[in-house]
Scaffold this motif. Structure first.
Motif, short mmCIF file in Angstrom:
data_model
loop_
_atom_site.label_atom_id
_atom_site.label_comp_id
_atom_site.label_asym_id
_atom_site.label_seq_id
_atom_site.Cartn_x
_atom_site.Cartn_y
_atom_site.Cartn_z
N TYR A 5 24.99 33.85 -37.17
CA TYR A 5 25.08 32.94 -36.15
C TYR A 5 25.37 33.72 -34.88
O TYR A 5 24.83 33.62 -33.74
N LEU A 6 26.40 34.34 -34.92
CA LEU A 6 26.93 35.17 -33.64
C LEU A 6 25.91 36.28 -33.46
O LEU A 6 25.49 36.57 -32.09
N GLY A 7 25.51 37.04 -34.25
CA GLY A 7 24.38 38.07 -34.16
C GLY A 7 23.28 37.43 -33.44
O GLY A 7 22.52 38.08 -32.30
N GLY A 8 22.61 36.43 -33.97
CA GLY A 8 21.63 35.62 -33.04
C GLY A 8 21.59 35.38 -31.91
O GLY A 8 21.13 35.45 -31.24
N ALA A 9 23.26 34.76 -31.54
CA ALA A 9 23.24 34.24 -30.54
C ALA A 9 23.34 35.32 -29.26
O ALA A 9 22.92 35.26 -28.16
N ILE A 10 23.77 36.63 -29.93
CA ILE A 10 24.04 37.93 -28.79
C ILE A 10 22.53 38.26 -28.62
O ILE A 10 22.26 38.62 -27.50
N THR A 11 21.75 38.41 -29.74
CA THR A 11 20.27 38.81 -29.50
C THR A 11 19.66 37.81 -28.40
O THR A 11 19.06 38.25 -27.58
N LEU A 12 19.66 36.49 -28.74
CA LEU A 12 18.93 35.69 -27.89
C LEU A 12 19.44 35.72 -26.38
O LEU A 12 18.58 35.70 -25.38
N ALA A 44 23.59 27.58 -28.91
CA ALA A 44 23.73 26.58 -29.97
C ALA A 44 24.09 27.34 -30.98
O ALA A 44 24.98 27.00 -31.92
N LEU A 45 23.77 28.43 -31.29
CA LEU A 45 24.17 29.52 -32.25
C LEU A 45 25.67 29.89 -32.06
O LEU A 45 26.25 30.22 -33.00
N LEU A 46 25.89 30.32 -30.94
CA LEU A 46 27.13 30.57 -30.87
C LEU A 46 28.34 29.42 -31.03
O LEU A 46 29.37 29.64 -31.67
N ALA A 47 28.00 28.19 -30.73
CA ALA A 47 28.68 26.94 -31.05
C ALA A 47 28.81 26.91 -32.72
O ALA A 47 29.81 26.44 -33.42
N GLN A 48 27.65 27.33 -33.45
CA GLN A 48 27.87 27.24 -35.02
C GLN A 48 28.76 28.33 -35.41
O GLN A 48 29.71 28.07 -36.26
N ILE A 57 38.01 36.19 -30.63
CA ILE A 57 37.23 37.27 -31.33
C ILE A 57 35.73 37.19 -31.09
O ILE A 57 35.15 38.05 -30.57
N ALA A 58 35.24 35.73 -31.20
CA ALA A 58 33.88 35.73 -30.99
C ALA A 58 32.98 35.88 -29.76
O ALA A 58 32.31 36.63 -29.60
#
Length: 107
Positions: A5-12, A44-48, A57-58
């Motif tokens: 989720y964090l990786g997807g959030a960063i990418t987006l 949304a992904l960061l929230a997950q 950390i996140a």
């Protein structure tokens, strides 16, 4: 799963920020759509991810990875300048994230 989720959030977020640069001050509709959808999806992904990760950390990883990626994209795609000071600043950001994680911010 939280790391995905964090990786997807960063990418987006990086995609959305790059599209903002291409939007010419939010005047080009195509890039503006990418900006809006990219940031909404990123948050949304960061929230997950934050359901199971420590927020400090996140967010440190989110901001450091995003900053480093955008700096590289700026140089490689948008022809922005690179300097020793910029590289040193990025290295210090990464070192800060590593120190936070080492201090006990394991998920």
């Amino acid at each position: 799963m939280n790391w995905l989720y964090l990786g997807g959030a960063i990418t987006l977020e990086v995609i959305a920020t790059s599209a903002m640069k291409m939007s010419d001050g939010l005047t080009r509709p195509g890039p503006v759509v990418v900006v809006v959808l990219g940031y909404l999806s990123a948050f949304a992904l960061l929230a997950q991810a934050l359901k199971t990760m420590e927020v400090g950390i996140a967010y440190a990883i989110w901001s450091a990875a995003g900053t480093a990626a955008i700096a590289a994209i700026g140089v490689l795609i948008f022809g922005e300048t690179v300097s020793l000071m910029k590289l040193l600043g990025l290295a210090l950001i990464v070192a800060g994230v590593i120190s936070l994680h080492a201090a006990g911010g394991h998920a």
